[in-house]
Write a protein that holds these residues in place. Structure first.
Motif, PDB file in Angstrom:
ATOM      1  N   GLU A 297      -6.320   2.697   3.033  1.00 26.27           N
ATOM      2  CA  GLU A 297      -7.478   2.074   2.403  1.00 26.27           C
ATOM      3  C   GLU A 297      -7.375   2.038   0.878  1.00 26.27           C
ATOM      4  O   GLU A 297      -8.141   1.344   0.210  1.00 26.27           O
ATOM      5  N   HIS A 298      -6.444   2.813   0.325  1.00 25.72           N
ATOM      6  CA  HIS A 298      -6.263   2.829  -1.134  1.00 25.72           C
ATOM      7  C   HIS A 298      -5.001   2.086  -1.570  1.00 25.72           C
ATOM      8  O   HIS A 298      -4.765   1.949  -2.769  1.00 25.72           O
ATOM      9  N   ALA A 299      -4.207   1.626  -0.608  1.00 25.79           N
ATOM     10  CA  ALA A 299      -2.915   1.014  -0.915  1.00 25.79           C
ATOM     11  C   ALA A 299      -3.080  -0.466  -1.229  1.00 25.79           C
ATOM     12  O   ALA A 299      -2.776  -1.342  -0.420  1.00 25.79           O
ATOM     13  N   LEU A 300      -3.558  -0.770  -2.424  1.00 28.24           N
ATOM     14  CA  LEU A 300      -3.695  -2.155  -2.856  1.00 28.24           C
ATOM     15  C   LEU A 300      -2.303  -2.738  -3.127  1.00 28.24           C
ATOM     16  O   LEU A 300      -1.424  -2.058  -3.677  1.00 28.24           O
ATOM     17  N   PRO A 301      -2.075  -3.986  -2.739  1.00 22.80           N
ATOM     18  CA  PRO A 301      -0.729  -4.576  -2.873  1.00 22.80           C
ATOM     19  C   PRO A 301      -0.193  -4.591  -4.305  1.00 22.80           C
ATOM     20  O   PRO A 301       1.018  -4.603  -4.512  1.00 22.80           O
ATOM     21  N   ASP A 302      -1.093  -4.597  -5.305  1.00 26.59           N
ATOM     22  CA  ASP A 302      -0.622  -4.641  -6.697  1.00 26.59           C
ATOM     23  C   ASP A 302      -0.482  -3.265  -7.322  1.00 26.59           C
ATOM     24  O   ASP A 302      -0.221  -3.145  -8.524  1.00 26.59           O
ATOM     25  N   SER A 303      -0.661  -2.202  -6.532  1.00 26.29           N
ATOM     26  CA  SER A 303      -0.546  -0.842  -7.064  1.00 26.29           C
ATOM     27  C   SER A 303       0.910  -0.462  -7.285  1.00 26.29           C
ATOM     28  O   SER A 303       1.818  -0.992  -6.639  1.00 26.29           O
ATOM     29  N   HIS A 304       1.105   0.485  -8.196  1.00 27.16           N
ATOM     30  CA  HIS A 304       2.384   1.171  -8.325  1.00 27.16           C
ATOM     31  C   HIS A 304       2.162   2.603  -7.861  1.00 27.16           C
ATOM     32  O   HIS A 304       1.244   3.280  -8.348  1.00 27.16           O
ATOM     33  N   ALA A 305       2.979   3.055  -6.921  1.00 29.98           N
ATOM     34  CA  ALA A 305       2.738   4.345  -6.285  1.00 29.98           C
ATOM     35  C   ALA A 305       3.685   5.421  -6.796  1.00 29.98           C
ATOM     36  O   ALA A 305       4.865   5.157  -7.062  1.00 29.98           O
ATOM     37  N   TYR A 306       3.146   6.642  -6.914  1.00 29.40           N
ATOM     38  CA  TYR A 306       3.910   7.824  -7.314  1.00 29.40           C
ATOM     39  C   TYR A 306       3.612   8.921  -6.299  1.00 29.40           C
ATOM     40  O   TYR A 306       2.477   9.376  -6.182  1.00 29.40           O
ATOM     41  N   LEU A 307       4.646   9.325  -5.551  1.00 30.37           N
ATOM     42  CA  LEU A 307       4.493  10.259  -4.438  1.00 30.37           C
ATOM     43  C   LEU A 307       5.248  11.543  -4.744  1.00 30.37           C
ATOM     44  O   LEU A 307       6.412  11.508  -5.151  1.00 30.37           O
ATOM     45  N   CYS A 308       4.602  12.677  -4.503  1.00 29.74           N
ATOM     46  CA  CYS A 308       5.274  13.942  -4.785  1.00 29.74           C
ATOM     47  C   CYS A 308       4.753  15.045  -3.874  1.00 29.74           C
ATOM     48  O   CYS A 308       3.544  15.241  -3.738  1.00 29.74           O
ATOM     49  N   GLY A 309       5.680  15.769  -3.236  1.00 29.29           N
ATOM     50  CA  GLY A 309       5.286  16.857  -2.356  1.00 29.29           C
ATOM     51  C   GLY A 309       6.296  17.069  -1.246  1.00 29.29           C
ATOM     52  O   GLY A 309       7.480  16.721  -1.396  1.00 29.29           O
ATOM     53  N   PRO A 310       5.868  17.618  -0.114  1.00 29.22           N
ATOM     54  CA  PRO A 310       6.784  17.894   0.995  1.00 29.22           C
ATOM     55  C   PRO A 310       7.441  16.613   1.499  1.00 29.22           C
ATOM     56  O   PRO A 310       6.785  15.566   1.570  1.00 29.22           O
ATOM     57  N   PRO A 311       8.722  16.671   1.875  1.00 28.36           N
ATOM     58  CA  PRO A 311       9.420  15.475   2.341  1.00 28.36           C
ATOM     59  C   PRO A 311       8.723  14.707   3.467  1.00 28.36           C
ATOM     60  O   PRO A 311       8.668  13.474   3.399  1.00 28.36           O
ATOM     61  N   PRO A 312       8.161  15.369   4.507  1.00 30.92           N
ATOM     62  CA  PRO A 312       7.490  14.585   5.562  1.00 30.92           C
ATOM     63  C   PRO A 312       6.320  13.760   5.022  1.00 30.92           C
ATOM     64  O   PRO A 312       6.130  12.607   5.429  1.00 30.92           O
ATOM     65  N   MET A 313       5.554  14.332   4.097  1.00 27.30           N
ATOM     66  CA  MET A 313       4.435  13.593   3.502  1.00 27.30           C
ATOM     67  C   MET A 313       4.941  12.417   2.683  1.00 27.30           C
ATOM     68  O   MET A 313       4.433  11.286   2.805  1.00 27.30           O
ATOM     69  N   VAL A 314       5.936  12.666   1.836  1.00 29.15           N
ATOM     70  CA  VAL A 314       6.466  11.618   0.981  1.00 29.15           C
ATOM     71  C   VAL A 314       7.064  10.487   1.809  1.00 29.15           C
ATOM     72  O   VAL A 314       6.811   9.301   1.567  1.00 29.15           O
ATOM     73  N   ASP A 315       7.842  10.840   2.824  1.00 34.49           N
ATOM     74  CA  ASP A 315       8.492   9.824   3.646  1.00 34.49           C
ATOM     75  C   ASP A 315       7.478   8.994   4.429  1.00 34.49           C
ATOM     76  O   ASP A 315       7.600   7.770   4.535  1.00 34.49           O
ATOM     77  N   SER A 316       6.465   9.661   4.987  1.00 38.74           N
ATOM     78  CA  SER A 316       5.430   8.943   5.740  1.00 38.74           C
ATOM     79  C   SER A 316       4.633   8.022   4.823  1.00 38.74           C
ATOM     80  O   SER A 316       4.320   6.885   5.183  1.00 38.74           O
ATOM     81  N   ALA A 317       4.313   8.511   3.622  1.00 36.75           N
ATOM     82  CA  ALA A 317       3.553   7.703   2.668  1.00 36.75           C
ATOM     83  C   ALA A 317       4.363   6.491   2.227  1.00 36.75           C
ATOM     84  O   ALA A 317       3.830   5.374   2.146  1.00 36.75           O
TER      85      ALA A 317
END
Length: 346
Positions: A297-317
């Motif tokens: 619900e927060h993943a707007l197509p024009d967003s730039h994403a920065y993911l950090c944390g456990p590998p399963p969370m990062v990979d799923s995100a």
């Protein structure tokens, strides 16, 4: 016939050309292991395929990849033949090129612990006064060693932007059975000598006008806070949504810092904590579940994403964001691997 030749070559040493320097790679040895063994100043850090510090371009030959590199390297890098040296075993003679400028920029600086704060039951903040300046970009990490535990070092992200007084901070999560993190949590460290080597990694804020979607879990909040602090000081005026995954209310931390960032931020700043193991019937009025569950619900197509944390969370995100239409080039990630991850990969 090709398979027989490949199998035969895998059972004897082969030659790897690293920036035109020839090295010998033993059977089942990775490119990184061979390069370091023979004195090549090859950029590296986690050694488990989680940070991309050792990425290099395969110019000739073939390698067996021990883990999937698709979550670490961009599509463009994969198309250009980039591999992770720490996860690549040559199938025969190979030739690779690697950018050593990043490694040349790294330096080792001594310092001492000036504060040791327990932020939660399993996260400690170490504040260190360095003896000299260590330039870095918010979001990068360093190799940390402490005098009381000789011969052992671990990688941690800087938890603040670069400070003029040469102080640095790290969030150290206690890993079950982890020699380094257990020592940090169990021992009184104020006054102890430490060594900080860096910077490393390419997780930092890229220049753009797009909304910033940040997803952190556990101690993965460290580089996110550093990026936000640096962006605020630089006058960045982009909307921010920060999703933070934790287990219970007791695992939420740095709330005062986040509140102050939100107060000063010039555009919309939304902090959304999501708890996965909060007891039913508690006072918690916020979201429950896994942080990835509310990401769509927060993943707007024009967003730039920065993911950090456990590998399963990062990979799923990352997988979800790609599915939602975010280009791979607009998704930046730092997977917090542990020695347990390294053993599992091996």
């Amino acid at each position: 016939m090709r398979w027989l030749l490949s199998k035969f070559q895998a059972d004897k040493p082969v030659t790897a050309m690293v920036n035109d320097v020839a090295i010998t790679v033993q059977p089942k040895e990775t490119l990184l292991q061979a390069a370091l063994r023979q004195g090549i100043d090859f950029p590296h850090s986690c050694r488990v395929g989680g940070c991309a510090t050792c990425k290099c371009r395969l110019v000739e030959g073939q390698v067996k990849e021990l883990t999937q590199a698709g979550y670490i390297l961009s599509d463009a890098e994969l198309d250009q033949g980039y591999i992770l040296a720490c996860q690549s075993v040559p199938r025969g003679d190979v030739k690779v090129t690697v950018d050593t400028q990043g490694a040349a920029a790294r330096k080792q600086v001594a310092g001492r612990v000036i504060a040791q704060d327990h932020l939660t039951h399993d996260i400690v903040r170490l504040r260190i006064q360095l003896d000299g300046t260590l330039p870095y970009k918010a979001g990068q990490f360093a190799q940390l060693a402490i005098a009381g535990l000789p011969g052992v070092s671990r990688s941690y992200s800087f938890a603040t932007r670069m400070q003029p007084d040469a102080q640095v901070s790290f969030f150290v999560r206690k890993v079950p059975g982890g020699a380094f993190s257990s020592h940090i949590h169990a021992q009184a460290l104020v006054g102890q000598t430490v060594s900080v080597e860096g910077p490393m990694g390419d997780f930092w804020l890229r220049t753009a006008e797009a909304p910033m979607l940040m997803v952190a879990g556990g101690s993965g909040l460290a580089p996110v806070l550093a990026i936000l602090e640096e962006a605020l000081c630089a006058g960045v005026k982009r909307p921010v949504t920060l999703l933070f995954g934790a287990r219970t209310q007791a695992d939420l931390y740095a709330l005062d810092t986040l509140t102050e960032l939100a107060r000063q931020w010039p555009r919309r700043f939304a902090f959304v904590p999501v708890l996965s193991q909060e007891p039913e019937g508690s006072s918690w009025q916020g979201l429950r579940g896994m942080v990835v569950d509310v990401l769509a619900e927060h993943a707007l197509p024009d967003s730039h994403a920065y993911l950090c944390g456990p590998p399963p969370m990062v990979d799923s995100a990352r997988a979800l964001l790609l599915q939602r239409g975010l280009p791979s080039a607009h998704i930046h990630a730092d997977r917090f691997t542990t020695q347990h991850d390294l053993a599992a990969a091996a």
